[in-house]
Enzyme design. Sequence first.
Site: not given
Length: 310
Positions: A105, A132, A135, A224, A264, A292
């Site tokens: 990450r 991403h 996700q 987001d 998310c 997830r």
Amino acid sequence: MTAIKHYLQFSDFTADEYAYVLERAALIKKKFKGYEKHHTLSDRTLAMIFEKASTRTRVSFEAGMYQLGGSVVHLTTGDSQLGRAEPIEDSARVISRMTDLVMIRTYGQDKIARFAEYSRVPVINGLTNEFHPCQILADIFTFIEHRGSIQGKTVAWVGDGNNMANTWLQAADLLGFTVHVSTPGGYEVDEKLAFGGKTPREGCYKVFKDPLDACKDADLVTTDVWTSMGYEAENEARKKAFADWCVDAEMMAAARDDALFMHCLPAHRGEEVEAEVIDGPQSVVWDEAENRMHVQKALMEYLLLGRQPN
């Protein structure tokens, strides 16, 4: 020798591979809920490298790997040398000789791509500035759980043209649904980046100036935070630019009656989403967060073992 398969962006898999991984995730989740052991990665080790901190990414990968019977090595910027004193290429060569999987990450996609190039084991993108994929994999799995196939459906993306938006576009192109994108001026999605310079499937996404129009007849409305990690210096300017891009009850009313809401997380109630939406009956953010873990378990298993019999 079989080529190593990495998962650096959503377009790395085919639609057929996603059909398998999503089906496998459902089986793995069912076993988890029934307290059945599923130790397919016994004696395997996942290295997790964090240059960007995260609650959900760490817990979902770490708990997931343990539930698969494996173990985890957790590295942060303070105790790893990813691109600092040691070149990324050297870090990749060393870490991949000692572990079976690597999740990274970080900020730039170039870092994870360079690491993967020199890795002897599969590398997973836990998030970069550009993409991403884990996700969106979880989001699609969550949609399927609640509403069935996402093919032919409409997803409304309201907010920043960021890594999430890029990945939604890749998913729509590959899996046969449409994304309605609405962003403030200056924060548009970069189509060239999202599709890697390739021509996307016609109709996989449409752009709307008004977020209310983007939400019209959508099966899923999602957003987001306005300021992603690494862009904190722009926070005040973004708050002004994004003022009309807060998902509220009016936007959800414009969507289909059975539309879902996703985020998310972490969320800022009163900024990108009103509390009555994220805490309301159409919101599936808690299922989305849990999922997830389940899709990442299926992903890790697939990268290491390939397709498994049910």
